[in-house]
Design a protein around this motif. Sequence first.
Motif, short mmCIF file in Angstrom:
data_model
loop_
_atom_site.label_atom_id
_atom_site.label_comp_id
_atom_site.label_asym_id
_atom_site.label_seq_id
_atom_site.Cartn_x
_atom_site.Cartn_y
_atom_site.Cartn_z
N PRO A 1 0.84 -1.20 0.00
CA PRO A 1 0.00 0.00 0.00
C PRO A 1 0.87 1.25 0.00
N LEU A 2 0.69 2.09 -0.99
CA LEU A 2 1.56 3.25 -1.16
C LEU A 2 0.75 4.49 -1.50
N GLY A 3 1.32 5.62 -1.16
CA GLY A 3 0.87 6.90 -1.70
C GLY A 3 2.06 7.51 -2.41
N ILE A 4 1.98 7.65 -3.71
CA ILE A 4 3.09 8.17 -4.51
C ILE A 4 2.69 9.53 -5.08
N THR A 5 3.44 10.55 -4.78
CA THR A 5 3.13 11.89 -5.28
C THR A 5 4.38 12.50 -5.91
N PHE A 6 4.13 13.42 -6.84
CA PHE A 6 5.20 14.17 -7.49
C PHE A 6 4.91 15.66 -7.29
N PRO A 7 5.23 16.18 -6.10
CA PRO A 7 4.85 17.57 -5.78
C PRO A 7 5.45 18.60 -6.72
N SER A 8 6.61 18.33 -7.30
CA SER A 8 7.23 19.30 -8.20
C SER A 8 6.41 19.52 -9.45
N CYS A 9 5.57 18.54 -9.82
CA CYS A 9 4.74 18.68 -11.02
C CYS A 9 3.68 19.76 -10.84
N LYS A 10 3.40 20.13 -9.59
CA LYS A 10 2.39 21.16 -9.34
C LYS A 10 2.93 22.57 -9.55
N ASP A 11 4.24 22.69 -9.69
CA ASP A 11 4.88 24.00 -9.87
C ASP A 11 5.27 24.16 -11.33
N ALA A 12 4.56 25.02 -12.04
CA ALA A 12 4.79 25.18 -13.47
C ALA A 12 6.19 25.71 -13.77
N SER A 13 6.79 26.42 -12.84
CA SER A 13 8.11 27.00 -13.09
C SER A 13 9.25 26.05 -12.72
N TRP A 14 8.91 24.88 -12.12
CA TRP A 14 9.95 23.95 -11.69
C TRP A 14 10.81 23.49 -12.85
N ALA A 15 10.17 23.09 -13.94
CA ALA A 15 10.92 22.58 -15.10
C ALA A 15 11.86 23.64 -15.66
N GLU A 16 11.45 24.89 -15.65
CA GLU A 16 12.30 25.97 -16.15
C GLU A 16 13.54 26.13 -15.29
N ARG A 17 13.38 25.92 -13.99
CA ARG A 17 14.50 26.12 -13.06
C ARG A 17 15.37 24.89 -12.89
N HIS A 18 14.80 23.69 -13.06
CA HIS A 18 15.54 22.47 -12.76
C HIS A 18 15.61 21.48 -13.92
N GLY A 19 15.10 21.86 -15.06
CA GLY A 19 15.14 20.94 -16.19
C GLY A 19 14.20 19.77 -15.98
N ASN A 20 14.55 18.64 -16.53
CA ASN A 20 13.68 17.47 -16.46
C ASN A 20 13.96 16.63 -15.21
N ILE A 21 14.03 17.30 -14.06
CA ILE A 21 14.26 16.63 -12.79
C ILE A 21 13.03 16.84 -11.92
N GLN A 22 12.47 15.76 -11.41
CA GLN A 22 11.26 15.84 -10.60
C GLN A 22 11.51 15.30 -9.19
N ALA A 23 10.73 15.78 -8.25
CA ALA A 23 10.79 15.30 -6.87
C ALA A 23 9.60 14.38 -6.62
N CYS A 24 9.87 13.23 -6.00
CA CYS A 24 8.83 12.24 -5.73
C CYS A 24 8.81 11.94 -4.23
N GLN A 25 7.61 11.78 -3.71
CA GLN A 25 7.45 11.37 -2.31
C GLN A 25 6.61 10.10 -2.26
N ILE A 26 7.07 9.12 -1.50
CA ILE A 26 6.34 7.86 -1.34
C ILE A 26 5.99 7.69 0.13
N LEU A 27 4.71 7.50 0.40
CA LEU A 27 4.25 7.25 1.76
C LEU A 27 3.86 5.78 1.88
N CYS A 28 4.34 5.14 2.93
CA CYS A 28 4.11 3.71 3.08
C CYS A 28 3.95 3.39 4.57
N PRO A 29 2.98 2.55 4.93
CA PRO A 29 2.80 2.20 6.35
C PRO A 29 3.97 1.37 6.87
N ALA A 30 4.39 1.67 8.07
CA ALA A 30 5.47 0.91 8.71
C ALA A 30 5.17 0.82 10.20
#
Length: 212
Positions: free
Chosen positions: A10-39
């Motif tokens: 069971p996972l929650g996978i998000t790409f918060p950088s995709c919500k920022d339209a200017s991210w790609a301009e500043r960082h190129g094709n690099i994205q940030a990903c967050q994975i939430l998992c029960p432990a």
Amino acid sequence: PLDVPVNLIPLGITFPSCKDASWAERHGNIQACQILCPAEWRHFAPHAPDEPTVSSRHAPPHAPRADAEAYSKKKEQWRERLLAALAHHYPKTKGRVTSADISTPLSIENYLRQGKGAAIGLDVTPARFVDPAEVEQLDMKFGTVRGLWLCGQDVLMCGQVLASASGILCALRILGPVSAVRFAVRAARLLLPGVVRLVLGAKHSVNKVKSA
């Protein structure tokens, strides 16, 4: 999560950088990903320090751990497992992750003191909603401090959306019933046209299918 196929974790996978339209301009094709998992806490409890060190609360990345070497190996197991799960759900990420860091229940406990590394606040138990003493204690209007109001998941329900909604409800309670009615009317006026269009569009689609 370490003992089941990656497609069953069971996972929650998000790409918060995709919500920022200017991210790609500043960082190129690099994205940030967050994975939430029960432990479970018991998986990491053997590595909890006997006495928490206050100095490490705001000094990442590492706090003292019992059997630090075994703890690092355990974190690496989780890291590899979650990267495998990421590649399963998003195959194009395989082999393209340049950096990955793991936070455990010990990490949460180190910074938030939630109690055994809890990530979502208080347990959602029936007593929270039916026990008069608990209901009173968790009311948004704090009983023992005049003028103090509370919002967040613990006065409503866990989850990001409901935690945010609690802020709106708390503000409306502060403003009073008249403002709450005005807010409801305004929300209905904003939402009603969209609902009508959605219903009419659905009916139109059904009629097209029947005609076909």
